[in-house]
Design an enzyme around this catalytic site. Sequence first.
Site, PDB file in Angstrom:
ATOM      1  N   PHE A   6      33.408  49.157  44.570  1.00  0.00           N
ATOM      2  CA  PHE A   6      33.942  47.878  44.107  1.00  0.00           C
ATOM      3  C   PHE A   6      32.893  46.779  44.181  1.00  0.00           C
ATOM      4  O   PHE A   6      32.201  46.632  45.196  1.00  0.00           O
ATOM      5  CB  PHE A   6      35.110  47.433  45.001  1.00  0.00           C
ATOM      6  CG  PHE A   6      36.362  48.247  44.870  1.00  0.00           C
ATOM      7  CD1 PHE A   6      37.456  47.750  44.189  1.00  0.00           C
ATOM      8  CD2 PHE A   6      36.461  49.512  45.462  1.00  0.00           C
ATOM      9  CE1 PHE A   6      38.632  48.493  44.087  1.00  0.00           C
ATOM     10  CE2 PHE A   6      37.625  50.256  45.355  1.00  0.00           C
ATOM     11  CZ  PHE A   6      38.717  49.750  44.668  1.00  0.00           C
ATOM     12  N   ASP A   7      32.788  45.997  43.127  1.00  0.00           N
ATOM     13  CA  ASP A   7      32.172  44.688  43.258  1.00  0.00           C
ATOM     14  C   ASP A   7      33.120  43.850  44.125  1.00  0.00           C
ATOM     15  O   ASP A   7      34.289  44.226  44.304  1.00  0.00           O
ATOM     16  CB  ASP A   7      31.998  44.072  41.872  1.00  0.00           C
ATOM     17  CG  ASP A   7      31.346  42.699  41.914  1.00  0.00           C
ATOM     18  OD1 ASP A   7      30.456  42.480  42.750  1.00  0.00           O
ATOM     19  OD2 ASP A   7      31.743  41.835  41.104  1.00  0.00           O
ATOM     20  N   MET A   8      32.649  42.740  44.654  1.00  0.00           N
ATOM     21  CA  MET A   8      33.527  41.944  45.516  1.00  0.00           C
ATOM     22  C   MET A   8      34.079  40.718  44.800  1.00  0.00           C
ATOM     23  O   MET A   8      35.293  40.576  44.622  1.00  0.00           O
ATOM     24  CB  MET A   8      32.794  41.496  46.782  1.00  0.00           C
ATOM     25  CG  MET A   8      33.684  40.714  47.745  1.00  0.00           C
ATOM     26  SD  MET A   8      32.847  40.199  49.259  1.00  0.00           S
ATOM     27  CE  MET A   8      31.836  38.847  48.655  1.00  0.00           C
ATOM     28  N   LYS A 141      21.730  42.992  40.017  1.00  0.00           N
ATOM     29  CA  LYS A 141      22.391  43.338  38.763  1.00  0.00           C
ATOM     30  C   LYS A 141      21.878  42.400  37.655  1.00  0.00           C
ATOM     31  O   LYS A 141      21.669  41.219  37.931  1.00  0.00           O
ATOM     32  CB  LYS A 141      23.908  43.179  38.895  1.00  0.00           C
ATOM     33  CG  LYS A 141      24.526  44.033  39.997  1.00  0.00           C
ATOM     34  CD  LYS A 141      26.006  43.687  40.194  1.00  0.00           C
ATOM     35  CE  LYS A 141      26.609  44.432  41.370  1.00  0.00           C
ATOM     36  NZ  LYS A 141      28.023  44.071  41.603  1.00  0.00           N
ATOM     37  N   ILE A 164      33.970  49.525  39.838  1.00  0.00           N
ATOM     38  CA  ILE A 164      34.951  48.552  39.353  1.00  0.00           C
ATOM     39  C   ILE A 164      34.290  47.182  39.357  1.00  0.00           C
ATOM     40  O   ILE A 164      33.879  46.683  40.409  1.00  0.00           O
ATOM     41  CB  ILE A 164      36.234  48.559  40.194  1.00  0.00           C
ATOM     42  CG1 ILE A 164      36.853  49.966  40.201  1.00  0.00           C
ATOM     43  CG2 ILE A 164      37.233  47.536  39.641  1.00  0.00           C
ATOM     44  CD1 ILE A 164      38.161  50.083  40.946  1.00  0.00           C
TER      45      ILE A 164
END
Length: 224
Positions: A6-8, A141, A164
Amino acid sequence: MLAVIFDMDGVLIDSQPLHYELDMRVLKACGYPAELNTVVPYTGMGNPDRWPKYKEDLELEESSERLIEMAEEAMRELFTDADLVPIDGVALLLDGIKAMGIKCGVASSSSHELIELVLGKIGLRKNFDFIVSGEDVSEGKPNPEIYLRAAEKAGVSPAQCIAIEDAPAGVEAAKAAGMVCIVYDNPNTYGQDFTKANFTAHKFDDCFPIIKTLFFKAVMGNLS
């Protein structure tokens, strides 16, 4: 074996408005009349990439190092005081993933300090087996390094990972790493381009059936 990463910001918590507020606050302190449309294009970029880009694009006088310092100071204040809660459906999704024996991790451009602060405040730290921060990589990123590092921590190949994300830079990073990517179409990302993602979810209830299907494909040796 399968891992979900997961990204946060904008995925686990609806923090993107706080990040926009943070950036506008710092830019205004530097004398730049920032508005929301000034900062939205920088969504998903970590501090080491975002602030040098602001400096270059907006011709700011402050050094990149000073801008990052100012951002970190504002971040501590904003996120410590904020009443943070997980996005609807995230906790149930995590419970379902863990019940299937799937490893869960976080791969966020934010600092370790902020990630731990946020996960602690929303009560989800226990749900994650590993964390990779923007501080752990040399390039943020959309470079895939953060997701490649996350796959290493999960002990699986990138092809056995589901990312995600909610921002184009994150989607690009996950896809460049060779992962399947589900994009959560957070309303606060303001209609950005998610065409590179494999799947789009408008709410987290949509994610579990996708992950369940991909899990059985992985068991059969064909996640893609």
